[in-house]
Design a protein around this motif. Structure first.
Motif, PDB file in Angstrom:
ATOM      1  N   TYR A  51       0.859  -1.170   0.000  1.00 52.74           N
ATOM      2  CA  TYR A  51       0.000   0.000   0.000  1.00 52.74           C
ATOM      3  C   TYR A  51       0.901   1.228   0.000  1.00 52.74           C
ATOM      4  N   GLU A  52       0.764   2.060  -1.017  1.00 58.84           N
ATOM      5  CA  GLU A  52       1.527   3.295  -1.087  1.00 58.84           C
ATOM      6  C   GLU A  52       0.556   4.428  -1.374  1.00 58.84           C
ATOM      7  N   PRO A  53       1.000   5.671  -1.218  1.00 55.93           N
ATOM      8  CA  PRO A  53       0.057   6.786  -1.400  1.00 55.93           C
ATOM      9  C   PRO A  53      -0.647   6.789  -2.762  1.00 55.93           C
ATOM     10  N   ALA A  93       5.613  -4.566  12.270  1.00 51.72           N
ATOM     11  CA  ALA A  93       6.872  -3.866  12.519  1.00 51.72           C
ATOM     12  C   ALA A  93       6.935  -2.617  11.657  1.00 51.72           C
ATOM     13  N   TYR A  94       7.773  -1.669  12.102  1.00 47.21           N
ATOM     14  CA  TYR A  94       7.991  -0.487  11.274  1.00 47.21           C
ATOM     15  C   TYR A  94       9.450  -0.074  11.324  1.00 47.21           C
ATOM     16  N   ALA A 111       8.079   5.999   6.675  1.00 42.78           N
ATOM     17  CA  ALA A 111       8.242   4.739   7.395  1.00 42.78           C
ATOM     18  C   ALA A 111       7.601   3.623   6.590  1.00 42.78           C
ATOM     19  N   ASP A 112       8.188   2.453   6.696  1.00 44.02           N
ATOM     20  CA  ASP A 112       7.583   1.238   6.168  1.00 44.02           C
ATOM     21  C   ASP A 112       6.983   0.494   7.351  1.00 44.02           C
ATOM     22  N   LEU A 127       4.473   4.734   4.229  1.00 44.08           N
ATOM     23  CA  LEU A 127       3.892   5.966   4.749  1.00 44.08           C
ATOM     24  C   LEU A 127       4.877   7.118   4.567  1.00 44.08           C
ATOM     25  N   LEU A 128       4.442   8.170   3.893  1.00 46.57           N
ATOM     26  CA  LEU A 128       5.294   9.321   3.655  1.00 46.57           C
ATOM     27  C   LEU A 128       4.948  10.439   4.635  1.00 46.57           C
TER      28      LEU A 128
END
Length: 133
Positions: A51-53, A93-94, A111-112, A127-128
């Motif tokens: 999942y990306e923006p 996890a991140y 972050a991933d 997540l940006l």
């Protein structure tokens, strides 16, 4: 008289830091498509979702294509750099990171966040952070 505990022993937690750092280095910093897909096959489940923006991609090949396109878009000197240690528990996890030219300013931070099952990434959220003001 106590009953024997027949519950299966818990699996050891995966090394979230090693897994997410390998994802950053061997997938999102890897310009060689063959090496990148080989890393994805080791690090991700057979049918992962990212999942990306800009959208959702499914499958190892699609994730490789997204990583390759990012590297191509930003040029040969662009890379992702881990910040700190990845943390996680219970399959989540991140890892925080920043990216930009190796000798230049940071272009993006984020972050991933990964869902990990049997030591492999099954779902990855990219997540940006909002741009600095």
């Amino acid at each position: 008289m106590p009953q024997p505990n027949n519950a299966p022993s818990p699996r050891p937690a995966p090394d979230f830091n090693a897994l997410l750092r390998a994802n950053l280095e061997q997938v999102f910093n890897e310009r060689d498509a063959n090496k990148r897909i080989a890393a994805i096959q080791q690090l991700f489940s057979a049918e992962p979702t990212m999942y990306e923006p800009e959208g959702v991609v499914t499958g190892q090949a699609a994730i490789s294509d997204v990583a390759g396109a990012l590297l191509e878009q930003f040029g040969p000197d662009f890379s992702f750099v881990a910040q700190g240690v990845a943390v996680g528990h219970h399959g989540m996890a991140y890892l925080r990171w920043h990216a930009g030219p190796k000798e230049g300013p940071v272009v993006v931070t984020g972050a991933d966040v990964a869902e990990v099952v049997d030591g492999k990434i099954v779902r990855l959220w990219v997540l940006l952070d909002p741009p600095a003001q």
